[in-house]
Design an enzyme around this catalytic site. Structure first.
Site, PDB file in Angstrom:
ATOM      1  N   GLY A  71     -15.393  -4.358   7.513  1.00  0.00           N
ATOM      2  CA  GLY A  71     -14.730  -3.419   6.610  1.00  0.00           C
ATOM      3  C   GLY A  71     -15.516  -3.185   5.329  1.00  0.00           C
ATOM      4  O   GLY A  71     -15.612  -2.063   4.836  1.00  0.00           O
ATOM      5  N   SER A  72     -16.110  -4.241   4.791  1.00  0.00           N
ATOM      6  CA  SER A  72     -16.835  -4.105   3.515  1.00  0.00           C
ATOM      7  C   SER A  72     -18.031  -3.169   3.651  1.00  0.00           C
ATOM      8  O   SER A  72     -18.239  -2.295   2.810  1.00  0.00           O
ATOM      9  CB  SER A  72     -17.308  -5.481   3.016  1.00  0.00           C
ATOM     10  OG  SER A  72     -16.209  -6.260   2.630  1.00  0.00           O
ATOM     11  N   ASN A 152      -3.950  -5.229   0.790  1.00  0.00           N
ATOM     12  CA  ASN A 152      -4.185  -6.497   1.482  1.00  0.00           C
ATOM     13  C   ASN A 152      -3.346  -7.655   0.940  1.00  0.00           C
ATOM     14  O   ASN A 152      -3.075  -8.603   1.647  1.00  0.00           O
ATOM     15  CB  ASN A 152      -5.677  -6.864   1.429  1.00  0.00           C
ATOM     16  CG  ASN A 152      -6.248  -6.762   0.033  1.00  0.00           C
ATOM     17  OD1 ASN A 152      -5.955  -5.826  -0.711  1.00  0.00           O
ATOM     18  ND2 ASN A 152      -7.052  -7.721  -0.336  1.00  0.00           N
ATOM     19  N   GLN A 180      -6.060  -3.202   6.530  1.00  0.00           N
ATOM     20  CA  GLN A 180      -4.786  -3.909   6.734  1.00  0.00           C
ATOM     21  C   GLN A 180      -3.783  -3.080   7.542  1.00  0.00           C
ATOM     22  O   GLN A 180      -2.689  -3.553   7.841  1.00  0.00           O
ATOM     23  CB  GLN A 180      -4.153  -4.264   5.381  1.00  0.00           C
ATOM     24  CG  GLN A 180      -4.966  -5.251   4.565  1.00  0.00           C
ATOM     25  CD  GLN A 180      -4.940  -6.669   5.138  1.00  0.00           C
ATOM     26  OE1 GLN A 180      -4.036  -7.039   5.874  1.00  0.00           O
ATOM     27  NE2 GLN A 180      -5.936  -7.465   4.807  1.00  0.00           N
ATOM     28  N   SER A 200     -11.604  -3.242  10.184  1.00  0.00           N
ATOM     29  CA  SER A 200     -12.225  -4.540  10.413  1.00  0.00           C
ATOM     30  C   SER A 200     -11.538  -5.238  11.582  1.00  0.00           C
ATOM     31  O   SER A 200     -10.314  -5.355  11.604  1.00  0.00           O
ATOM     32  CB  SER A 200     -12.089  -5.378   9.138  1.00  0.00           C
ATOM     33  OG  SER A 200     -12.531  -6.687   9.379  1.00  0.00           O
ATOM     34  N   HIS A 202     -11.395  -8.347  12.753  1.00  0.00           N
ATOM     35  CA  HIS A 202     -10.730  -9.657  12.703  1.00  0.00           C
ATOM     36  C   HIS A 202      -9.352  -9.625  12.066  1.00  0.00           C
ATOM     37  O   HIS A 202      -8.690 -10.655  11.974  1.00  0.00           O
ATOM     38  CB  HIS A 202     -11.641 -10.698  12.026  1.00  0.00           C
ATOM     39  CG  HIS A 202     -11.747 -10.570  10.553  1.00  0.00           C
ATOM     40  ND1 HIS A 202     -11.140 -11.447   9.689  1.00  0.00           N
ATOM     41  CD2 HIS A 202     -12.379  -9.663   9.770  1.00  0.00           C
ATOM     42  CE1 HIS A 202     -11.413 -11.091   8.431  1.00  0.00           C
ATOM     43  NE2 HIS A 202     -12.167 -10.020   8.474  1.00  0.00           N
ATOM     44  N   THR A 238     -29.991  -4.050  15.720  1.00  0.00           N
ATOM     45  CA  THR A 238     -29.471  -4.167  17.077  1.00  0.00           C
ATOM     46  C   THR A 238     -27.968  -4.419  17.031  1.00  0.00           C
ATOM     47  O   THR A 238     -27.493  -5.241  16.252  1.00  0.00           O
ATOM     48  CB  THR A 238     -30.182  -5.313  17.823  1.00  0.00           C
ATOM     49  OG1 THR A 238     -31.570  -5.001  17.884  1.00  0.00           O
ATOM     50  CG2 THR A 238     -29.633  -5.503  19.224  1.00  0.00           C
ATOM     51  N   CYS A 325      -6.845 -19.972  -9.883  1.00  0.00           N
ATOM     52  CA  CYS A 325      -7.571 -21.094  -9.302  1.00  0.00           C
ATOM     53  C   CYS A 325      -8.033 -20.812  -7.880  1.00  0.00           C
ATOM     54  O   CYS A 325      -8.978 -21.417  -7.404  1.00  0.00           O
ATOM     55  CB  CYS A 325      -6.722 -22.349  -9.333  1.00  0.00           C
ATOM     56  SG  CYS A 325      -6.774 -23.127 -10.947  1.00  0.00           S
TER      57      CYS A 325
END
Lengths: 396, 146
Positions: A71-72, A152, A180, A200, A202, A238, A325
Site C-alpha cells: 500500500g505504501s 486505519n 482498510q 495492500s 496483508h 522482477t 509510547c
C-alpha cells in the site's frame, strides 16, 4: 492458552486458500515471468490470471492494475504521479485530510518541500470528511485530491463516491488509499469515480509485501522504481509472483464472502463495543454509522495505552494503541488528535480489530480482560486519582 | 523483545505500588499531555527512608522504573536517595530502549521531588540547585525528548 488476535487492521493471518495458491510458485513454478521458456511463461500466466481477478474484484480493467510492494508504494506512486502531472500544467495545489496514513502524509510533506501547497481537510469529531469542505478547498490550480477510503485507526468510511464525482466534474485527479476498505466493504473504482487506488494484500488475509495500484486508463504513471519492462514499464523489478498469486486468491475469497463476513463481524464488534462501553469514562472514537466491520477504537480515561497493551498481551490478547509510547514519539496518534481528542485522553486509546474468525467467547474474554486491566491501571494512576478527587475534570 | 526480563518483571509485578496516607514527602513529576506522570511517596525516620511507594500513569517502562527506583531508595538515607541517578535505575533494570530513557529520568526526578517536599515540610535547609524543575516537558531537556 490460545492467542486471541484482535489486531487485524495491522495485519491478518494468511488464509489457507491464499497460502495454497502461493506455495507452488516458490519451488515448483519458480520461473521469471519475463522468461520465454515454458517455466517462465507459466509464471506469467499465473500473474495474468491474478491481474484479471484483482481487476474484477474492484471493477477495473486488467491493464489498470499495477502490482507493487504494498500500500505504501502504491500511495507514493499515485501521489507523485498526480503532482508531476499537475506541475506540468502549473497546478501545484493538493488536497488531503489530517488523518491519512503516513505513506500519504509523508509523501505530501516531501512535495510541500518541493514547492507544492497542500490543504489538509478537517475530519471533524466523527472522523468523516465533509463533501462541502472538499468543494470549498478546490482551487483552479488543484492537481489532486487524495482521501483515504476508510481510516486505519478508527475505521470510519469517507464519502468517496461523492468526492470522486465532485473531482471528476472539476477535472481533478482523485486518489484513495483503500487499504482498510478493500476486501471488507464493497469498492468499485468505476461506480466510486476513483482515478487511482492503493490496496495492500496483508489486510485481507493475503501475504505481506504485496499490494496494488489501480490507475485509470489514460493517466501516465511516474515510476518510483526504475528498471525493466515489468508492469508495463511502470514498476521495475522482477515480480513477486507468489505474492501476486496470493493477493488475488485472498482478494477473491474476501470478496466472495464479503456480505456474510461483514454481518458476522459487525455482530461481534457491536457485542465488543457494548461490553467495553460499560467501563466508566470510556468513549468510542469515530462515528459508528460509517464504519468498516471489524475495527473498534476506544479511549479509557486515566490510563496509558502501552501498559494496557502489555498487560493484554500477558493475557494472550493482541491489540494496538495510539499512545505516544507505542508511536515512539511524545505525541499520541495523529488520527486521534485529528478528531479532537486531547493528548491525555488519546494516550489511553485501544484499537481492537477483529474478523469473522473471532468467536463470541473470545469477544467476552476480551471485554472481561480489558475491564480488569483498565481497573488495575486506574488503581495505580495519579491521573485517575486526581480525576476521582475532582482536582482535574473528566473529559469523557 | 522490547523490554528486558527485569523490566517486564517490575512492570507486571510492580514493587511498592500504591498510595501512602501518612507520607513525609510526596513528589509528582511529568504530565499527562506527554503520557507519563509519576508520584512517589516517602516515609522518613531519623533521616532514613523507611518506606517508599508510588503510583504512575504511563507506559511499561514508566511503571518499571518507578518500581525499581522506590526499591533502590528504601532503607537508604535521604542524602543517598538524592544521589540516585537515572543511569543507576536503567542499569538495575538491565537496560531500557533508547526512546524510553526519559522514563528513568522521570523516576530520578520523582524521588528528588519527594525529598524536596520532605525538606520543605520539615523546614530543612537545602541547596536549590539540587532540584531542577521537571513540571513539564517544555521546560525540560533532561530526557532528550525535545
Amino acid at each position: 492458552m490460545k492467542l486471541i488476535y484482535a489486531d487485524n487492521a495491522a495485519t491478518t493471518r494468511v488464509s489457507k486458500t491464499a497460502l495454497d495458491a502461493m506455495l507452488p510458485y516458490f519451488s515448483e513454478e519458480y520461473g521469471n515471468p519475463s522468461s520465454l521458456y515454458t517455466l517462465g511463461q507459466k509464471a506469467a500466466e499465473a500473474m495474468a490470471n491474478a491481474r484479471k481477478i484483482v481487476a474484477e474484484c474492484i471493477g477495473a480493467e486488467e491493464r489498470e492494475i499495477y502490482f507493487t510492494s504494498g500500500g505504501s508504494e502504491a500511495d507514493n506512486q499515485a501521489i507523485v504521479t498526480a503532482a508531476l502531472l499537475g506541475k506540468r500544467k502549473g497546478k501545484m495545489h493538493l488536497i488531503s485530510t489530517t488523518f491519512e496514513h503516513h505513506a500519504v502524509l509523508h509523501t505530501l510533506q516531501r512535495l510541500e518541500k518541493e514547492g507544492f501547497e497542500v490543504t489538509y481537510l478537517d475530519v471533524h469529531k466523527d472522523g468523516v470528511v465533509r463533501l462541502e469542505d472538499v468543494e470549498k478547498a478546490i482551487r483552479p490550480d488543484t492537481a489532486l485530491v487524495t482521501i483515504m477510503y476508510a481510516n486505519n485507526e478508527i475505521g470510519t468510511i469517507q464519502p468517496i463516491r461523492e468526492i470522486g464525482a465532485l473531482c471528476r466534474s472539476k477535472g481533478i485527479l482523485f486518489h484513495t488509499d483503500a487499504v482498510q476498505a478493500i476486501g471488507h466493504i464493497p469498492v468499485n473504482v468505476k461506480d466510486d469515480n476513483i482515478d487511482m487506488l492503493s490496496l495492500s494484500a496483508h489486510k485481507f488475509h493475503g501475504p505481506k509485501g504485496t499490494g496494488v495500484l489501480y490507475c485509470k486508463r489514460g493517466i501516465m504513471l511516474t515510476n518510483i522504481i526504475e528498471g525493466g519492462a515489468q508492469e508495463r514499464g511502470k514498476r521495475g523489478g522482477t515480480e513477486n509472483v507468489p505474492g501476486i498469486v496470493g493477493t488475488a486468491a485472498a482478494l477473491k475469497e474476501s470478496c466472495d464472502h464479503m456480505e456474510e463476513n461483514a454481518i458476522r463481524t459487525i455482530a461481534l464488534r457491536d457485542r465488543l463495543a457494548a461490553g467495553l462501553s460499560k467501563i466508566p469514562h470510556s468513549v468510542i472514537n469515530g462515528s459508528m454509522e460509517h464504519h468498516v466491520p471489524g475495527t473498534l477504537n476506544m479511549c479509557f480515561e486515566g490510563i496509558e495505552g502501552e501498559s494496557l497493551l502489555l498487560l493484554l498481551d500477558a493475557k494472550h490478547i493482541a491489540a494496538s494503541s495510539g499512545s505516544a509510547c507505542t508511536s515512539g514519539s511524545l505525541d499520541p496518534s495523529h488520527v486521534l488528535l485529528a478528531i479532537g481528542l486531547p493528548h491525555e485522553v488519546a494516550h489511553g486509546s485501544l484499537r481492537l480489530s477483529i474478523t469473522e474468525e473471532n468467536t463470541e467467547e473470545e469477544i467476552d474474554y476480551i471485554i472481561k480482560s480489558v475491564t480488569e486491566v483498565v481497573e488495575y491501571l486506574r488503581s495505580m494512576s495519579p491521573v485517575w486519582d486526581e480525576l476521582e478527587k475532582g482536582t482535574i475534570k473528566h473529559v469523557i | 523483545m522490547l523490554y528486558s526480563e527485569k523490566v517486564m518483571d517490575h512492570f507486571q509485578h510492580p514493587r511498592n505500588v500504591g498510595k501512602m496516607d501518612d507520607a513525609d514527602g510526596i513528589g509528582e513529576v511529568g504530565n499527562a499531555v506527554c503520557g507519563d506522570i509519576m508520584r512517589v511517596y516517602i516515609k522518613v525516620k531519623d533521616n532514613i527512608i523507611t518506606d517508599a511507594k508510588f503510583i504512575t500513569f504511563g507506559c511499561g517502562s514508566a511503571i518499571a522504573t518507578s518500581s525499581m527506583a522506590t526499591e533502590m531508595i528504601k532503607g537508604r538515607s535521604v542524602d543517598e536517595a538524592l544521589e540516585l541517578s537515572n543511569k543507576a535505575v536503567v542499569e538495575a533494570l538491565d537496560g531500557l530502549p533508547t526512546h524510553k530513557i526519559h522514563c528513568s529520568v522521570l523516576a530520578e526526578e520523582a524521588v528528588k521531588a519527594a525529598v524536596k517536599d520532605y525538606y520543605d515540610k520539615n523546614g530543612i535547609a537545602y541547596d536549590k540547585e539540587l532540584f531542577k524543575d521537571c513540571e513539564n516537558c517544555e521546560d525540560c531537556d533532561a530526557c532528550g525528548n525535545k
